[in-house]
Scaffold this motif. Sequence first.
Motif, PDB file in Angstrom:
ATOM      1  N   GLY A  39      23.109  16.137  -8.551  1.00 61.23           N
ATOM      2  CA  GLY A  39      24.019  15.682  -9.540  1.00 61.23           C
ATOM      3  C   GLY A  39      25.117  15.585  -9.532  1.00 61.23           C
ATOM      4  N   PHE A  40      25.570  14.957  -8.351  1.00 64.92           N
ATOM      5  CA  PHE A  40      27.059  14.492  -7.974  1.00 64.92           C
ATOM      6  C   PHE A  40      27.298  13.211  -8.154  1.00 64.92           C
ATOM      7  CE2 PHE A  40      24.265  14.593  -4.036  1.00 64.92           C
ATOM      8  CZ  PHE A  40      24.562  13.089  -3.614  1.00 64.92           C
ATOM      9  N   GLY A  41      26.394  12.408  -8.950  1.00 62.63           N
ATOM     10  CA  GLY A  41      26.588  11.331  -9.251  1.00 62.63           C
ATOM     11  C   GLY A  41      26.509   9.970  -8.127  1.00 62.63           C
ATOM     12  N   GLY A  42      25.745  10.374  -7.033  1.00 59.52           N
ATOM     13  CA  GLY A  42      25.437   9.420  -6.087  1.00 59.52           C
ATOM     14  C   GLY A  42      24.338   8.570  -6.220  1.00 59.52           C
ATOM     15  N   ASP A  43      24.048   7.581  -5.346  1.00 56.63           N
ATOM     16  CA  ASP A  43      22.930   6.706  -5.310  1.00 56.63           C
ATOM     17  C   ASP A  43      21.743   7.556  -5.138  1.00 56.63           C
ATOM     18  OD1 ASP A  43      21.310   4.729  -4.679  1.00 56.63           O
ATOM     19  OD2 ASP A  43      22.118   3.898  -2.794  1.00 56.63           O
ATOM     20  N   ARG A  44      20.728   7.141  -5.618  1.00 51.85           N
ATOM     21  CA  ARG A  44      19.493   7.863  -5.544  1.00 51.85           C
ATOM     22  C   ARG A  44      18.734   7.475  -4.547  1.00 51.85           C
ATOM     23  NH1 ARG A  44      17.400  11.049  -9.754  1.00 51.85           N
ATOM     24  NH2 ARG A  44      15.366  10.273  -8.725  1.00 51.85           N
ATOM     25  N   GLY A  45      19.134   6.569  -3.618  1.00 50.01           N
ATOM     26  CA  GLY A  45      18.411   5.975  -2.431  1.00 50.01           C
ATOM     27  C   GLY A  45      17.342   4.938  -2.734  1.00 50.01           C
ATOM     28  N   PRO A  46      16.818   4.272  -1.583  1.00 45.52           N
ATOM     29  CA  PRO A  46      15.928   3.083  -1.686  1.00 45.52           C
ATOM     30  C   PRO A  46      14.455   3.626  -2.211  1.00 45.52           C
ATOM     31  CG  PRO A  46      15.973   4.057   0.662  1.00 45.52           C
ATOM     32  CD  PRO A  46      17.045   4.698  -0.159  1.00 45.52           C
ATOM     33  N   GLN A  47      14.006   2.671  -3.076  1.00 44.52           N
ATOM     34  CA  GLN A  47      12.708   2.778  -3.516  1.00 44.52           C
ATOM     35  C   GLN A  47      11.549   2.240  -2.573  1.00 44.52           C
ATOM     36  OE1 GLN A  47      12.305   4.357  -6.773  1.00 44.52           O
ATOM     37  NE2 GLN A  47      14.658   4.570  -6.359  1.00 44.52           N
ATOM     38  N   ASP A  48      10.498   2.971  -2.564  1.00 39.49           N
ATOM     39  CA  ASP A  48       9.342   2.857  -1.888  1.00 39.49           C
ATOM     40  C   ASP A  48       8.360   2.192  -2.737  1.00 39.49           C
ATOM     41  OD1 ASP A  48       7.301   2.749   0.039  1.00 39.49           O
ATOM     42  OD2 ASP A  48       7.278   4.999   0.472  1.00 39.49           O
ATOM     43  N   SER A  49       7.791   0.909  -2.048  1.00 44.40           N
ATOM     44  CA  SER A  49       6.819   0.101  -2.752  1.00 44.40           C
ATOM     45  C   SER A  49       5.272   0.421  -2.840  1.00 44.40           C
ATOM     46  CB  SER A  49       6.948  -1.532  -2.539  1.00 44.40           C
ATOM     47  OG  SER A  49       7.094  -1.662  -1.067  1.00 44.40           O
ATOM     48  N   TRP A  50       5.144   1.702  -1.773  1.00 45.13           N
ATOM     49  CA  TRP A  50       3.892   2.178  -1.494  1.00 45.13           C
ATOM     50  C   TRP A  50       2.936   2.142  -2.735  1.00 45.13           C
ATOM     51  CZ3 TRP A  50      -0.095   5.780  -1.940  1.00 45.13           C
ATOM     52  CH2 TRP A  50      -1.086   5.914  -0.839  1.00 45.13           C
ATOM     53  N   GLU A  51       1.792   1.585  -2.707  1.00 46.46           N
ATOM     54  CA  GLU A  51       0.600   2.002  -3.407  1.00 46.46           C
ATOM     55  C   GLU A  51      -0.571   2.326  -3.002  1.00 46.46           C
ATOM     56  OE1 GLU A  51       0.354  -1.571  -6.397  1.00 46.46           O
ATOM     57  OE2 GLU A  51       2.229  -1.466  -7.070  1.00 46.46           O
ATOM     58  N   ARG A  52      -1.256   3.219  -3.539  1.00 45.30           N
ATOM     59  CA  ARG A  52      -2.750   3.339  -3.008  1.00 45.30           C
ATOM     60  C   ARG A  52      -3.773   2.482  -3.426  1.00 45.30           C
ATOM     61  NH1 ARG A  52      -6.631   6.960  -5.375  1.00 45.30           N
ATOM     62  NH2 ARG A  52      -5.106   7.426  -6.936  1.00 45.30           N
ATOM     63  N   PRO A  53      -4.419   1.924  -2.438  1.00 49.11           N
ATOM     64  CA  PRO A  53      -5.263   1.037  -2.568  1.00 49.11           C
ATOM     65  C   PRO A  53      -6.568   1.266  -3.593  1.00 49.11           C
ATOM     66  CG  PRO A  53      -4.939   1.120  -0.312  1.00 49.11           C
ATOM     67  CD  PRO A  53      -4.305   2.279  -0.889  1.00 49.11           C
ATOM     68  N   GLU A  54      -6.773   0.245  -4.421  1.00 50.80           N
ATOM     69  CA  GLU A  54      -7.829   0.592  -5.246  1.00 50.80           C
ATOM     70  C   GLU A  54      -9.332   0.253  -4.670  1.00 50.80           C
ATOM     71  OE1 GLU A  54      -6.916  -2.082  -8.756  1.00 50.80           O
ATOM     72  OE2 GLU A  54      -5.049  -1.279  -9.197  1.00 50.80           O
ATOM     73  N   ARG A  55      -9.475   0.969  -3.841  1.00 48.35           N
ATOM     74  CA  ARG A  55     -10.833   1.050  -3.481  1.00 48.35           C
ATOM     75  C   ARG A  55     -11.123   2.329  -2.524  1.00 48.35           C
ATOM     76  NH1 ARG A  55      -7.861  -1.783   1.081  1.00 48.35           N
ATOM     77  NH2 ARG A  55      -8.712  -0.969   3.130  1.00 48.35           N
ATOM     78  N   SER A  56     -12.422   2.794  -2.039  1.00 49.67           N
ATOM     79  CA  SER A  56     -12.511   4.210  -1.708  1.00 49.67           C
ATOM     80  C   SER A  56     -11.790   4.133  -0.243  1.00 49.67           C
ATOM     81  CB  SER A  56     -13.952   4.367  -1.322  1.00 49.67           C
ATOM     82  OG  SER A  56     -14.526   4.371  -2.817  1.00 49.67           O
ATOM     83  N   PRO A  57     -11.359   5.221   0.509  1.00 50.25           N
ATOM     84  CA  PRO A  57     -10.845   5.294   1.788  1.00 50.25           C
ATOM     85  C   PRO A  57     -11.942   4.643   2.821  1.00 50.25           C
ATOM     86  CG  PRO A  57     -10.528   7.254   0.656  1.00 50.25           C
ATOM     87  CD  PRO A  57     -11.451   6.643  -0.117  1.00 50.25           C
TER      88      PRO A  57
END
Length: 279
Positions: A145-163
């Motif tokens: 809550g100090f008004g700073g940058d929220r940081g980099p975003q991660d584009s990770w997505e879980r694959p749409e298939r079984s592990p």
Amino acid sequence: MAIDITLVGQRGRTVEKSWTSKDVLLYAIAVGGGLGHPEEELEFTTENFEIEQKVFPSFICVAATAPLPDGLNIDFTRMLHAEMSFRLLDDIRIENQVLATSTIAGIYDKGSGALVSTKTEVVDTKTGKALAELTSGLFLRGEGGFGGDRGPQDSWERPERSPDFEVEYETRPEQALLYRLTGDRNPLHTNPVFASKAGFPAPILHGMCSYGFTSRALLHKVANSEPSLFGGMSARFTKAVALGETLTVQIWRTEDGALFRTLDEAGDTIIDRGRMTLR
């Protein structure tokens, strides 16, 4: 007390760290090596009778820790380990000496708390070459809550298939008592009174212990049990793990390694947005 964002870029003092075969063996069993199946993983849990000892890659995360700069005052009852990654630039020797230096890479405002990102450079004192790079994220509850940058975003997505692989590991009720001997003596993992003050009904498993279990699965399934092929891994910790839980590591192969996550017995994700790379 408000967090001091001017600490970003500050370096802690460089420390010399060393380890022996005994430290490597202790770590191996602390993250479940041979647990329930002592005849397996002998190259990681023993060092005799013509067995060449090897090192679990995630050992570097506990072997090469370095102090943070002065001024970062942390209330450990309000601190959670949120993220961890490492990159190996060379093989980890069974016995070694290194120089480790940590830097505060960023302090991000997450609203309910602050995320402190640190980077540690690890240099082999024998060769003078970089051995590893470690990155850690500490979430400090109530410091946001100090008004700073929220940081980099991660584009990770879980694959749409079984592990491609699912590996199930049991942990023991006393797992944290063993893992703490690798260096993390935070009472959150062993002291019921401290755990209660931190908002937990009972002590919880070290996040880095479940991270070590996860690293074992990746080593065996993706790197063919050969540490020299293991380039590194990164992940976020998303839920506390009760002692004695059974963990399931889900792995999706990629061109250069794998994506992964780890679940608890309830099917909830406890380690998420995982990436593993081969060397």
